[in-house]
Design a protein around this motif. Structure first.
Motif, PDB file in Angstrom:
ATOM      1  N   SER A   1       1.031  12.304   0.633  1.00 22.09           N
ATOM      2  CA  SER A   1       0.220  12.114  -0.578  1.00 22.09           C
ATOM      3  C   SER A   1       0.897  12.789  -1.763  1.00 22.09           C
ATOM      4  O   SER A   1       1.644  13.752  -1.607  1.00 22.09           O
ATOM      5  CB  SER A   1      -1.185  12.680  -0.392  1.00 22.09           C
ATOM      6  N   GLY A   2       0.615  12.250  -2.935  1.00 24.90           N
ATOM      7  CA  GLY A   2       1.129  12.822  -4.160  1.00 24.90           C
ATOM      8  C   GLY A   2       0.352  12.298  -5.343  1.00 24.90           C
ATOM      9  O   GLY A   2      -0.312  11.263  -5.252  1.00 24.90           O
ATOM     10  N   ALA A   3       0.450  13.023  -6.439  1.00 26.11           N
ATOM     11  CA  ALA A   3      -0.269  12.641  -7.650  1.00 26.11           C
ATOM     12  C   ALA A   3       0.652  12.745  -8.856  1.00 26.11           C
ATOM     13  O   ALA A   3       1.592  13.542  -8.866  1.00 26.11           O
ATOM     14  CB  ALA A   3      -1.486  13.543  -7.849  1.00 26.11           C
TER      15      ALA A   3
ATOM     16  N   LEU B   1       8.522   5.796   8.702  1.00 28.56           N
ATOM     17  CA  LEU B   1       8.278   7.211   8.995  1.00 28.56           C
ATOM     18  C   LEU B   1       6.818   7.613   8.873  1.00 28.56           C
ATOM     19  O   LEU B   1       6.433   8.677   9.364  1.00 28.56           O
ATOM     20  CB  LEU B   1       9.101   8.094   8.045  1.00 28.56           C
ATOM     21  N   PHE B   2       5.995   6.795   8.230  1.00 27.29           N
ATOM     22  CA  PHE B   2       4.666   7.246   7.833  1.00 27.29           C
ATOM     23  C   PHE B   2       3.537   6.367   8.374  1.00 27.29           C
ATOM     24  O   PHE B   2       3.652   5.147   8.429  1.00 27.29           O
ATOM     25  CB  PHE B   2       4.587   7.299   6.303  1.00 27.29           C
ATOM     26  N   ALA B   3       2.438   7.035   8.716  1.00 30.47           N
ATOM     27  CA  ALA B   3       1.254   6.330   9.193  1.00 30.47           C
ATOM     28  C   ALA B   3       0.421   5.815   8.025  1.00 30.47           C
ATOM     29  O   ALA B   3      -0.223   4.767   8.127  1.00 30.47           O
ATOM     30  CB  ALA B   3       0.400   7.253  10.059  1.00 30.47           C
ATOM     31  N   ALA B   4       0.423   6.549   6.923  1.00 24.83           N
ATOM     32  CA  ALA B   4      -0.375   6.172   5.752  1.00 24.83           C
ATOM     33  C   ALA B   4       0.070   7.008   4.558  1.00 24.83           C
ATOM     34  O   ALA B   4       0.719   8.049   4.720  1.00 24.83           O
ATOM     35  CB  ALA B   4      -1.865   6.385   6.016  1.00 24.83           C
ATOM     36  N   ALA B   5      -0.301   6.527   3.371  1.00 27.46           N
ATOM     37  CA  ALA B   5       0.048   7.246   2.139  1.00 27.46           C
ATOM     38  C   ALA B   5      -1.119   7.175   1.167  1.00 27.46           C
ATOM     39  O   ALA B   5      -1.883   6.210   1.158  1.00 27.46           O
ATOM     40  CB  ALA B   5       1.292   6.630   1.502  1.00 27.46           C
ATOM     41  N   SER B   6      -1.220   8.204   0.346  1.00 27.63           N
ATOM     42  CA  SER B   6      -2.211   8.244  -0.725  1.00 27.63           C
ATOM     43  C   SER B   6      -1.500   8.653  -2.012  1.00 27.63           C
ATOM     44  O   SER B   6      -0.749   9.635  -2.023  1.00 27.63           O
ATOM     45  CB  SER B   6      -3.318   9.252  -0.393  1.00 27.63           C
TER      46      SER B   6
ATOM     47  N   LEU C   1      -5.988   0.044  -0.324  1.00 26.97           N
ATOM     48  CA  LEU C   1      -7.324   0.435  -0.737  1.00 26.97           C
ATOM     49  C   LEU C   1      -7.198   1.080  -2.111  1.00 26.97           C
ATOM     50  O   LEU C   1      -6.462   2.050  -2.271  1.00 26.97           O
ATOM     51  CB  LEU C   1      -7.925   1.426   0.262  1.00 26.97           C
ATOM     52  N   VAL C   2      -7.888   0.535  -3.085  1.00 24.45           N
ATOM     53  CA  VAL C   2      -7.832   1.068  -4.448  1.00 24.45           C
ATOM     54  C   VAL C   2      -9.183   1.676  -4.791  1.00 24.45           C
ATOM     55  O   VAL C   2     -10.222   1.026  -4.648  1.00 24.45           O
ATOM     56  CB  VAL C   2      -7.474  -0.026  -5.474  1.00 24.45           C
ATOM     57  N   ILE C   3      -9.144   2.916  -5.241  1.00 29.05           N
ATOM     58  CA  ILE C   3     -10.350   3.595  -5.715  1.00 29.05           C
ATOM     59  C   ILE C   3     -10.164   3.837  -7.203  1.00 29.05           C
ATOM     60  O   ILE C   3      -9.280   4.586  -7.617  1.00 29.05           O
ATOM     61  CB  ILE C   3     -10.592   4.914  -4.966  1.00 29.05           C
ATOM     62  N   ALA C   4     -10.970   3.173  -7.995  1.00 30.06           N
ATOM     63  CA  ALA C   4     -10.896   3.300  -9.452  1.00 30.06           C
ATOM     64  C   ALA C   4     -12.155   4.009  -9.931  1.00 30.06           C
ATOM     65  O   ALA C   4     -13.252   3.481  -9.814  1.00 30.06           O
ATOM     66  CB  ALA C   4     -10.768   1.930 -10.100  1.00 30.06           C
ATOM     67  N   ASN C   5     -11.977   5.213 -10.462  1.00 34.28           N
ATOM     68  CA  ASN C   5     -13.097   5.999 -10.952  1.00 34.28           C
ATOM     69  C   ASN C   5     -13.286   5.698 -12.437  1.00 34.28           C
ATOM     70  O   ASN C   5     -12.424   6.010 -13.265  1.00 34.28           O
ATOM     71  CB  ASN C   5     -12.848   7.484 -10.722  1.00 34.28           C
ATOM     72  N   GLU C   6     -14.402   5.114 -12.756  1.00 36.22           N
ATOM     73  CA  GLU C   6     -14.692   4.662 -14.117  1.00 36.22           C
ATOM     74  C   GLU C   6     -14.729   5.794 -15.134  1.00 36.22           C
ATOM     75  O   GLU C   6     -14.345   5.607 -16.281  1.00 36.22           O
ATOM     76  CB  GLU C   6     -16.040   3.922 -14.109  1.00 36.22           C
TER      77      GLU C   6
ATOM     78  N   HIS D   1      -6.906  11.589 -15.912  1.00 34.94           N
ATOM     79  CA  HIS D   1      -5.705  11.748 -15.094  1.00 34.94           C
ATOM     80  C   HIS D   1      -5.984  12.528 -13.810  1.00 34.94           C
ATOM     81  O   HIS D   1      -5.370  12.282 -12.786  1.00 34.94           O
ATOM     82  CB  HIS D   1      -4.624  12.450 -15.920  1.00 34.94           C
ATOM     83  N   PHE D   2      -6.909  13.464 -13.872  1.00 35.13           N
ATOM     84  CA  PHE D   2      -7.199  14.299 -12.717  1.00 35.13           C
ATOM     85  C   PHE D   2      -8.390  13.740 -11.956  1.00 35.13           C
ATOM     86  O   PHE D   2      -9.538  13.976 -12.300  1.00 35.13           O
ATOM     87  CB  PHE D   2      -7.436  15.746 -13.151  1.00 35.13           C
ATOM     88  N   VAL D   3      -8.085  12.988 -10.914  1.00 37.05           N
ATOM     89  CA  VAL D   3      -9.110  12.357 -10.089  1.00 37.05           C
ATOM     90  C   VAL D   3      -9.334  13.237  -8.869  1.00 37.05           C
ATOM     91  O   VAL D   3      -8.401  13.517  -8.116  1.00 37.05           O
ATOM     92  CB  VAL D   3      -8.660  10.942  -9.644  1.00 37.05           C
ATOM     93  N   ASN D   4     -10.556  13.694  -8.668  1.00 40.53           N
ATOM     94  CA  ASN D   4     -10.875  14.494  -7.487  1.00 40.53           C
ATOM     95  C   ASN D   4     -11.122  13.536  -6.333  1.00 40.53           C
ATOM     96  O   ASN D   4     -12.163  12.904  -6.251  1.00 40.53           O
ATOM     97  CB  ASN D   4     -12.099  15.373  -7.745  1.00 40.53           C
ATOM     98  N   ASN D   5     -10.161  13.456  -5.449  1.00 40.43           N
ATOM     99  CA  ASN D   5     -10.189  12.440  -4.416  1.00 40.43           C
ATOM    100  C   ASN D   5      -9.925  12.997  -3.026  1.00 40.43           C
ATOM    101  O   ASN D   5      -9.624  12.258  -2.101  1.00 40.43           O
ATOM    102  CB  ASN D   5      -9.122  11.391  -4.770  1.00 40.43           C
ATOM    103  N   PHE D   6     -10.036  14.300  -2.868  1.00 36.11           N
ATOM    104  CA  PHE D   6      -9.638  14.950  -1.624  1.00 36.11           C
ATOM    105  C   PHE D   6     -10.406  14.425  -0.407  1.00 36.11           C
ATOM    106  O   PHE D   6      -9.807  14.095   0.614  1.00 36.11           O
ATOM    107  CB  PHE D   6      -9.803  16.471  -1.741  1.00 36.11           C
ATOM    108  N   VAL D   7     -11.722  14.339  -0.506  1.00 40.51           N
ATOM    109  CA  VAL D   7     -12.522  13.899   0.640  1.00 40.51           C
ATOM    110  C   VAL D   7     -12.178  12.453   1.013  1.00 40.51           C
ATOM    111  O   VAL D   7     -11.975  12.147   2.186  1.00 40.51           O
ATOM    112  CB  VAL D   7     -14.032  14.066   0.357  1.00 40.51           C
ATOM    113  N   ASN D   8     -12.093  11.580   0.010  1.00 38.53           N
ATOM    114  CA  ASN D   8     -11.725  10.188   0.300  1.00 38.53           C
ATOM    115  C   ASN D   8     -10.357  10.102   0.967  1.00 38.53           C
ATOM    116  O   ASN D   8     -10.157   9.319   1.900  1.00 38.53           O
ATOM    117  CB  ASN D   8     -11.703   9.354  -0.985  1.00 38.53           C
ATOM    118  N   MET D   9      -9.425  10.903   0.499  1.00 39.83           N
ATOM    119  CA  MET D   9      -8.077  10.890   1.061  1.00 39.83           C
ATOM    120  C   MET D   9      -8.101  11.350   2.524  1.00 39.83           C
ATOM    121  O   MET D   9      -7.474  10.727   3.386  1.00 39.83           O
ATOM    122  CB  MET D   9      -7.143  11.786   0.236  1.00 39.83           C
ATOM    123  N   MET D  10      -8.827  12.421   2.822  1.00 42.28           N
ATOM    124  CA  MET D  10      -8.884  12.922   4.194  1.00 42.28           C
ATOM    125  C   MET D  10      -9.532  11.894   5.129  1.00 42.28           C
ATOM    126  O   MET D  10      -9.054  11.670   6.244  1.00 42.28           O
ATOM    127  CB  MET D  10      -9.664  14.242   4.263  1.00 42.28           C
ATOM    128  N   VAL D  11     -10.609  11.271   4.680  1.00 41.33           N
ATOM    129  CA  VAL D  11     -11.269  10.252   5.498  1.00 41.33           C
ATOM    130  C   VAL D  11     -10.329   9.064   5.719  1.00 41.33           C
ATOM    131  O   VAL D  11     -10.226   8.535   6.830  1.00 41.33           O
ATOM    132  CB  VAL D  11     -12.602   9.803   4.854  1.00 41.33           C
TER     133      VAL D  11
END
Length: 178
Positions: free
Chosen positions: A35-37, A54-59, A149-154, A158-168
């Motif tokens: 993951s990276g931002a 090399l990777f199972a998934a990316a965020s 999967l795209v998550i667009a926060n209306e 720039h700083f999207v708090n997405n930690f829980v969604n990323m972990m799930v």
């Protein structure tokens, strides 16, 4: 050694670290997630584009994913010193080297990706993430479980708090149920 014409070193170092973890059996590619931002999108996007096996998934959150168009985002000019200017031929060529969008390839099996953006982002416009997502979906079109999967926060910038969604998302894509 990780800026300007050498920015690709950041990507290469990241890939070497991933290979080390796999080669020394700390993990395997079915469990390794990345993951990276923001500018971290350069490294994650390029690692994904060049070594998807090399990777199972990316965020990627608010990622800089189309570096050859650096001049088209609000913080572009401020980043010319670090990454290069698309108005200089040699620097433009270097930007293409680290442009994740341009480095995506047909007939490649890319892992699942979650892209998160804030629709009020005034640093890296969401179109970079959207463009990358569309291209990945075109390449992975026959694999529904690998669609982006795209998550667009209306309301976010720039700083999207997405930690829980990323972990799930990572737990889902690596079959972790605990």
């Amino acid at each position: 050694d990780g800026k300007g014409k050498n920015k690709i070193n950041s990507v290469n170092d990241f890939i070497k670290c991933a290979k080390y973890l796999i080669d020394h059996r700390y993990t395997n590619s079915s469990k390794l997630v990345i993951s990276g931002a923001s500018a971290g999108g350069i490294v994650i996007g390029m690692a994904l584009a060049t070594h998807p096996e090399l990777f199972a998934a990316a965020s990627i959150t608010s990622g800089m994913l189309n570096m050859s168009r650096l001049d088209q985002i609000p913080i572009g000019n401020a980043n010319f010193l670090e990454f290069g200017s698309p108005f200089n031929k040699q620097e433009f060529n270097n930007l293409q080297t680290i442009d994740a969008y341009l480095n995506l390839r047909e007939d490649v099996n890319y892992p699942p990706v979650m892209i998160s953006v804030g629709l009020k982002d005034e640093r890296v416009f969401p179109w970079q993430s959207a463009k990358f997502s569309v291209r990945l979906n075109e390449i992975n079109r026959t694999s529904l479980d690998k669609q982006v999967l795209v998550i667009a926060n209306e309301d976010a910038g720039h700083f999207v708090n997405n930690f829980v969604n990323m972990m799930v998302f990572f737990m889902w894509k690596t079959n972790i149920t605990d």
